[in-house]
Design an enzyme around this catalytic site. Structure first.
Site, PDB file in Angstrom:
ATOM      1  N   HIS A  84      50.273  71.139  34.594  1.00 50.33           N
ATOM      2  CA  HIS A  84      51.307  71.565  35.543  1.00 50.33           C
ATOM      3  C   HIS A  84      51.056  71.032  36.936  1.00 50.33           C
ATOM      4  CE1 HIS A  84      48.710  74.733  37.322  1.00 50.33           C
ATOM      5  NE2 HIS A  84      48.353  75.043  36.086  1.00 50.33           N
ATOM      6  N   CYS A 100      43.835  75.420  32.709  1.00 50.26           N
ATOM      7  CA  CYS A 100      44.915  74.441  32.786  1.00 50.26           C
ATOM      8  C   CYS A 100      44.464  73.149  33.467  1.00 50.26           C
ATOM      9  CB  CYS A 100      46.104  75.030  33.537  1.00 50.26           C
ATOM     10  SG  CYS A 100      46.965  76.303  32.592  1.00 50.26           S
TER      11      CYS A 100
END
Length: 125
Positions: A84, A100
């Protein structure tokens, strides 16, 4: 096929590598639904109480410009891990995430465009 590389922020703990997966979904302007563990982490370390849903563009939305869901099947990688954008561009190049993979927002948008045009396989090494 073509290859693209981008500078990223990585997890503090190494995922099992190498890992290969396929892109399931790309969301530009994504909502962020922080997990209970993430909300507890923010409260403990940043003294910030996160809501259960944070809209796109909100300064607390850790997804930045959006998120990419990658399926790493049978490889021991948490299924909630995303690639992201970020609301913390200074973190790029460091091992700071809780799982992440973060990109600069402009790199996220470039990658999202590439994914629209190509069948994409993600490889973490």
């Amino acid at each position: 096929g073509a290859f693209s590389k981008f500078p990223v922020a990585l997890p503090r703990k190494n995922p099992p590598l190498p890992a290969k997966g396929f892109v399931k979904k790309v969301e530009v302007g994504a909502m962020w639904y922080p997990t209970q563990k993430t909300r507890e982490y923010y409260l403990k370390t940043k003294k910030t109480e996160l809501p259960k849903a944070i809209p796109p563009g909100h300064p607390l939305n850790a997804m930045g410009k959006g998120k990419i869901t990658v399926v790493f099947e049978g490889q021991g990688i948490d299924p909630t891990v995303r690639i992201h954008g970020t609301n913390d561009p200074h973190s790029i190049g460091a091992r700071v995430t809780r799982g992440c993979i973060r990109l600069k927002n402009e790199d996220f948008l470039k990658l999202a465009k590439l994914i629209e045009k190509e069948k994409v396989i993600v490889i973490l090494e």
